[in-house]
Design a protein around this motif. Structure first.
Motif, short mmCIF file in Angstrom:
data_model
loop_
_atom_site.label_atom_id
_atom_site.label_comp_id
_atom_site.label_asym_id
_atom_site.label_seq_id
_atom_site.Cartn_x
_atom_site.Cartn_y
_atom_site.Cartn_z
N VAL A 1 21.35 -13.97 1.48
CA VAL A 1 20.54 -14.36 0.33
C VAL A 1 21.46 -14.76 -0.82
N ALA A 2 22.54 -14.03 -1.00
CA ALA A 2 23.48 -14.37 -2.08
C ALA A 2 24.11 -15.73 -1.83
N ARG A 3 24.40 -16.08 -0.60
CA ARG A 3 24.97 -17.40 -0.30
C ARG A 3 23.96 -18.50 -0.55
N MET A 4 22.70 -18.24 -0.25
CA MET A 4 21.66 -19.24 -0.46
C MET A 4 21.44 -19.51 -1.95
N GLU A 5 21.53 -18.48 -2.77
CA GLU A 5 21.27 -18.65 -4.20
C GLU A 5 22.45 -19.31 -4.89
N GLY A 6 23.61 -19.11 -4.40
CA GLY A 6 24.79 -19.69 -5.05
C GLY A 6 25.29 -18.79 -6.15
N PRO A 7 26.40 -19.20 -6.78
CA PRO A 7 26.95 -18.36 -7.83
C PRO A 7 26.08 -18.41 -9.09
#
Length: 126
Positions: free
Chosen positions: A112-118
């Motif tokens: 999920v963190a990768r999908m949302e981006g920084p």
């Protein structure tokens, strides 16, 4: 001694003792008062006997309930022994499953963190 003479002697003796009794105590008690006192004493005895019966009845009921609780306690003890016997294997299975769920949750968070981006670091003024 003839029978009528004997009856007179006995009657005189009884009447003399009655007169002496009246002279000693100095009062007469009617039959109604004696009956009332007798009824009161009988009611008191009946009440005490009924209370005693009730106490025995309640004690017997409590003894039966205590026996039932003892049987239930024995059943619980047997179930506890079975659970303790199987407890270690069940604990290991649950620990393994919880560990697997925890690893999957970490992987899900990363995805999920990768999908949302920084996250944006600075906000721009408008």
């Amino acid at each position: 001694m003839r029978a009528d003479r004997l009856a007179w002697v006995v009657g005189a003796a009884l009447s003399r003792s009655t007169r002496d009794w009246r002279r000693i105590w100095g009062m007469w008690v009617s039959g109604e008062v004696i009956a009332t006192l007798g009824v009161g004493a009988t009611l008191l005895v009946a009440t005490v006997a009924g209370f005693g019966w009730m106490i025995q009845y309640v004690d017997r009921r409590f003894a039966r309930v205590d026996d039932q609780f003892a049987r239930v306690d024995e059943k619980f003890a047997r179930v506890d022994e079975k659970i303790d016997a199987q407890g270690e294997s069940v604990r290991e299975i649950i620990t393994a499953r919880v560990g697997a769920v925890e690893r999957e949750l970490v992987e899900l968070k990363v995805a999920v963190a990768r999908m949302e981006g920084p996250r944006p670091r600075f906000s721009t003024a408008r």
